[in-house]
Design a protein around this motif. Structure first.
Motif, PDB file in Angstrom:
ATOM      1  N   ILE A  35      40.537  42.836  41.107  1.00  0.00           N
ATOM      2  CA  ILE A  35      40.158  44.208  40.761  1.00  0.00           C
ATOM      3  C   ILE A  35      39.932  44.332  39.258  1.00  0.00           C
ATOM      4  CG2 ILE A  35      40.994  46.603  40.650  1.00  0.00           C
ATOM      5  CD1 ILE A  35      42.292  46.059  43.447  1.00  0.00           C
ATOM      6  N   SER A  36      40.810  43.748  38.462  1.00  0.00           N
ATOM      7  CA  SER A  36      40.655  43.858  37.007  1.00  0.00           C
ATOM      8  C   SER A  36      39.389  43.148  36.525  1.00  0.00           C
ATOM      9  CB  SER A  36      41.887  43.323  36.274  1.00  0.00           C
ATOM     10  OG  SER A  36      41.962  41.918  36.362  1.00  0.00           O
ATOM     11  N   ASN A  37      38.940  42.123  37.267  1.00  0.00           N
ATOM     12  CA  ASN A  37      37.707  41.409  36.921  1.00  0.00           C
ATOM     13  C   ASN A  37      36.484  41.977  37.635  1.00  0.00           C
ATOM     14  OD1 ASN A  37      39.078  39.606  35.265  1.00  0.00           O
ATOM     15  ND2 ASN A  37      39.501  38.211  36.947  1.00  0.00           N
ATOM     16  N   ASP A  38      36.686  43.071  38.368  1.00  0.00           N
ATOM     17  CA  ASP A  38      35.622  43.717  39.139  1.00  0.00           C
ATOM     18  C   ASP A  38      34.961  42.746  40.122  1.00  0.00           C
ATOM     19  OD1 ASP A  38      34.351  46.158  39.765  1.00  0.00           O
ATOM     20  OD2 ASP A  38      32.560  45.532  38.671  1.00  0.00           O
ATOM     21  N   ASN A  39      35.783  41.849  40.672  1.00  0.00           N
ATOM     22  CA  ASN A  39      35.305  40.919  41.698  1.00  0.00           C
ATOM     23  C   ASN A  39      35.591  41.560  43.054  1.00  0.00           C
ATOM     24  OD1 ASN A  39      34.869  38.863  43.552  1.00  0.00           O
ATOM     25  ND2 ASN A  39      35.596  37.272  42.150  1.00  0.00           N
ATOM     26  N   ARG A  40      34.674  42.390  43.487  1.00  0.00           N
ATOM     27  CA  ARG A  40      34.879  43.199  44.680  1.00  0.00           C
ATOM     28  C   ARG A  40      34.988  42.357  45.945  1.00  0.00           C
ATOM     29  NH1 ARG A  40      33.356  48.806  43.349  1.00  0.00           N
ATOM     30  NH2 ARG A  40      33.130  48.763  41.109  1.00  0.00           N
ATOM     31  N   ALA A  65      37.684  49.929  51.011  1.00  0.00           N
ATOM     32  CA  ALA A  65      36.505  50.802  50.990  1.00  0.00           C
ATOM     33  C   ALA A  65      35.880  50.826  49.594  1.00  0.00           C
ATOM     34  CB  ALA A  65      36.889  52.203  51.442  1.00  0.00           C
ATOM     35  N   TRP A  66      36.738  50.837  48.551  1.00  0.00           N
ATOM     36  CA  TRP A  66      36.234  50.839  47.170  1.00  0.00           C
ATOM     37  C   TRP A  66      35.347  49.631  46.897  1.00  0.00           C
ATOM     38  CZ3 TRP A  66      37.569  46.956  43.645  1.00  0.00           C
ATOM     39  CH2 TRP A  66      37.054  47.118  42.355  1.00  0.00           C
ATOM     40  N   THR A  67      35.688  48.480  47.482  1.00  0.00           N
ATOM     41  CA  THR A  67      34.930  47.253  47.212  1.00  0.00           C
ATOM     42  C   THR A  67      33.482  47.370  47.663  1.00  0.00           C
ATOM     43  OG1 THR A  67      35.474  46.115  49.302  1.00  0.00           O
ATOM     44  CG2 THR A  67      37.011  45.821  47.447  1.00  0.00           C
TER      45      THR A  67
END
Length: 113
Positions: free
Chosen positions: A43-48, A78-80
Motif C-alpha cells: 500500500i505504501s508503494n501504491d502496488n495495488r 475494493a480500493w485496489t
C-alpha cells in the motif's frame, strides 16, 4: 480468551480438538505477520495488485478467527481497483494493523505459543 478474536468457527472445523486448534493458531502466527507487513508495504508503494493479493490471502484466516476487520480488508481490496490515493484507506489499514497485532499477542498467550 480474548476480545479481539473468537474461536467458534475454528472449534467447529476442529471438532473441538484443542491440539489441532493450537496448530492452526501457530500457522496463523507464522503466516499473517509477514503478510500484514507485505500488505502495508504494498500500500505504501501504491502496488495495488500486490496489496490486493495479500489482503485477499489474509481473509480466510481472519474469518476463521472471527476477527472484526473483515470489512476493513474488503474495503482495502475494493480500493485496489480504484484510482484513489492510499489516504482513502488509511483508517482501515490502521485498524487492521492495530487489531491483528493485538490478536497476535492474545493467540500467543491463549495457546501458549
Amino acid at each position: 480468551m480474548s476480545t479481539h478474536y473468537n474461536t467458534e468457527q475454528l472449534k467447529e472445523v476442529a471438532g473441538g480438538d484443542e491440539e489441532f486448534m493450537a496448530v492452526v493458531a501457530q500457522a496463523f502466527l507464522e503466516e499473517i505477520p509477514p503478510d500484514l507487513e507485505a500488505l502495508e508495504e504494498a500500500i505504501s508503494n501504491d502496488n495495488r495488485e500486490l496489496a490486493y493479493q495479500f489482503a485477499h490471502k489474509m481473509k480466510p484466516n481472519i474469518e476463521m478467527f472471527g476477527i472484526a476487520v473483515l470489512k476493513d480488508i474488503t474495503t482495502i481490496e475494493a480500493w485496489t481497483k480504484t484510482s484513489k490515493n492510499s489516504a482513502h484507506i488509511s483508517d482501515e489499514l490502521d485498524n487492521v494493523v492495530t487489531t491483528l497485532k493485538l490478536v497476535f499477542e492474545e493467540l500467543k498467550s491463549d495457546f501458549n505459543l
